[in-house]
Design a protein around this motif. Structure first.
Motif, short mmCIF file in Angstrom:
data_model
loop_
_atom_site.label_atom_id
_atom_site.label_comp_id
_atom_site.label_asym_id
_atom_site.label_seq_id
_atom_site.Cartn_x
_atom_site.Cartn_y
_atom_site.Cartn_z
N SER A 228 0.84 -1.20 0.00
CA SER A 228 0.00 0.00 0.00
C SER A 228 0.87 1.25 0.00
O SER A 228 2.04 1.21 0.40
N TYR A 229 0.28 2.35 -0.47
CA TYR A 229 0.95 3.65 -0.48
C TYR A 229 0.02 4.65 0.17
O TYR A 229 -1.14 4.79 -0.24
N LYS A 230 0.51 5.30 1.22
CA LYS A 230 -0.31 6.20 2.03
C LYS A 230 -1.56 5.49 2.54
O LYS A 230 -2.67 6.03 2.52
N ASN A 231 -1.33 4.23 2.94
CA ASN A 231 -2.38 3.38 3.53
C ASN A 231 -3.50 3.04 2.56
O ASN A 231 -4.60 2.67 2.96
N LYS A 232 -3.23 3.13 1.25
CA LYS A 232 -4.23 2.77 0.26
C LYS A 232 -3.61 1.90 -0.83
O LYS A 232 -2.43 2.01 -1.13
N ARG A 233 -4.44 1.05 -1.44
CA ARG A 233 -3.98 0.21 -2.54
C ARG A 233 -4.13 0.92 -3.88
O ARG A 233 -3.59 0.48 -4.89
N ASN A 234 -4.91 2.00 -3.88
CA ASN A 234 -5.09 2.76 -5.11
C ASN A 234 -4.75 4.23 -4.84
O ASN A 234 -4.52 4.63 -3.71
N LEU A 235 -4.75 5.04 -5.93
CA LEU A 235 -4.25 6.41 -5.84
C LEU A 235 -5.35 7.47 -5.80
O LEU A 235 -5.10 8.60 -5.40
N SER A 236 -6.53 7.13 -6.29
CA SER A 236 -7.66 8.07 -6.37
C SER A 236 -7.42 9.17 -7.40
O SER A 236 -7.99 10.26 -7.29
#
Length: 471
Positions: A228-236
């Motif tokens: 994860s990146y910044k606690n997310k699996r996607n970037l939005s």
């Protein structure tokens, strides 16, 4: 006497056969031993070679900048002429020399960290000083119509732009353009906002992350893959698969890399995941590496590569998603009209090059590549090259942009972030990894060849002697 001779020849043949067989047996046995050793050292855990190289880069990383100087500012401002650009550089900074921070080992087989951003000017590796002045785009003025589309707001903006005596172009030092300056137009705006801006502002003292990556302890095939990146699996930022965080951060990959693999890696600089394909072999300081390059298809238009359709965000600017070579990352930059490309619009549509003068794309100078040691998956040499551009649009209500005839992508600068393994690290790598593998391979071949030669020689001698005896 004849028996002794024949027995001796047969014994020699048997010894040769045993050596050849032993050499053959060493191949799977040796590969298994190498596999176990690599799996042990490739895991991101305290005490391994991988951890030592992961914590802080094993070589100096430099980021070189070439800034685009506008040679015909009067024609651009008064007539809306095509800008004539001259690249100036390199201006070199050392980056990525601080160790990762806030390192936390998690119970799910991952490790978390923050990547500190730092840049130190290297005058001896630069063409001039940070105080060199260039004529470039006015970042605030050009971004204004993209951020504020309302006609009334644009009229207000025009008042403040005129009051600050700002125009579409400005003179700035290299340091100001890169790292930030107080903008006179923004300083006139009577609202609470930060009047400081720059292409990479803020940078020094900031952090990239939080990153969470797999250590490889539970599954070696997931080593260094970003969970994860910044606690997310996607970037939005994008739709569909384009929005996923895929692969590693590019510093390393799971071990045992194959030529037919697609190496995926995430770059926060371009707000997306991207990939490399095998191009060929390289020898760097006595270490054999696989070179993976970012292919033309990665920046191709959706009309050519359907998988890129979710990167098309503006049908007008992209000419109904047929424009190749640029990536609109405005969603990642708070709405500012930032477009990313390869330097000099390499692999881009011809129209991009026709809108400005002075660019000459060259694969050798402008391609992005990773040189990966295939057994360990470590990246031992790389060059990440990209260009930062702004979209310039007509804005009739803003006098400073009233001469702009059509939307076009205006280059600001391009950069080359690169590194190669240092001599001490290369020596360590050769002795602990590739040297042992090569020694085992040589031993296997020597045993097999020597054994085969001995077997054939003694057996041949035995049959010759026997035929003579029969006569």
């Amino acid at each position: 006497m004849g028996c002794n001779r024949n027995c001796g020849l047969l014994t020699g043949a048997i010894i040769g056969a045993v050596l050849a067989i032993f050499g053959g047996v060493l191949i799977p046995v040796g590969d298994n031993l190498i596999g176990k050793a690599i799996k042990k050292e490739a895991v991101i855990a305290n005490g391994t070679i991988a951890f030592e190289n992961w914590l802080v880069p094993g070589s100096s990383v430099y980021r070189q900048f070439w800034v685009f100087h506008v040679q015909n500012p009067s024609e651009v401002l008064d007539q809306g002429a095509r800008p004539k650009l001259e690249q100036r550089g390199p201006y070199t900074y050392r980056v990525r020399y601080l160790p990762k921070e806030n390192i936390t080992e998690n119970s799910d087989g991952t490790i978390s960290y923050m990547l500190p951003n730092v840049a130190r000017f290297e005058p001896d590796m630069s063409v001039g000083t940070e105080n060199d002045t260039i004529t470039c785009l006015n970042l605030a003025v050009v971004a204004a119509p993209a951020l504020y589309t309302n006609t009334f707001i644009q009229l207000l903006l025009n008042t403040w732009i005129k009051a600050s005596k700002s125009s579409m172009l400005q003179n700035r030092t290299v340091k100001e353009l890169l790292w930030g300056y107080k903008d006179p137009f923004l300083n006139k705006v009577p609202f609470p906002l930060d009047p400081v801006l720059g292409v990479f502002y803020p940078y020094n003292g900031t952090f990239d992350g939080l990153y969470k990556v797999y250590t490889g302890k539970e599954d070696i095939k997931k080593t260094a893959i970003i969970e994860s990146y910044k606690n997310k699996r996607n970037l939005s930022y994008w739709e569909g698969h384009c929005d996923l965080v895929n692969g590693t951060d590019g510093a390393s990959f799971p071990p045992f890399v194959k030529k037919d693999q697609i190496l995926r890696f995430f770059s926060s600089d371009i707000c997306r995941s991207i990939y490399g394909v095998f191009q060929g072999k390289q020898d760097v300081k006595g270490i054999s590496l696989y070179r993976f390059t970012v292919p033309r298809e990665a920046f191709a238009s959706p009309a050519e590569v359907r998988d890129n359709s979710c990167f098309c965000t503006d049908e007008v600017v992209s000419k109904n998603c047929t424009l190749a070579g640029v990536l609109d990352i405005s969603a990642c930059k708070a709405g500012r009209p930032v477009f990313i490309s390869l330097p000099h619009f390499l692999h881009g549509s011809d129209s991009l090059l026709h809108d400005v003068e002075g660019l000459s794309p060259n694969e050798k100078e402008h391609d992005t590549f990773l040189d990966v040691e295939p057994i360990t998956g470590f990246t031992l040499q790389f060059a990440k090259r990209l260009q930062v551009n702004l979209l310039v649009k007509p804005a009739p209500k803003i006098e400073a942009l009233s001469k702009v005839k059509k939307p076009y992508v205006f280059p600001l600068l391009w950069l080359n972030e690169s590194a190669v393994i240092g001599d001490a690290k290369a020596e360590m790598f050769r002795s602990k990894v590739t040297g042992r593998v090569q020694m085992l391979s040589v031993l296997q071949m020597v045993l097999m060849i020597t054994g085969s030669v001995l077997f054939l020689a003694f057996m041949g001698s035995y049959f010759i002697c026997r035929s003579k005896k029969l006569k």
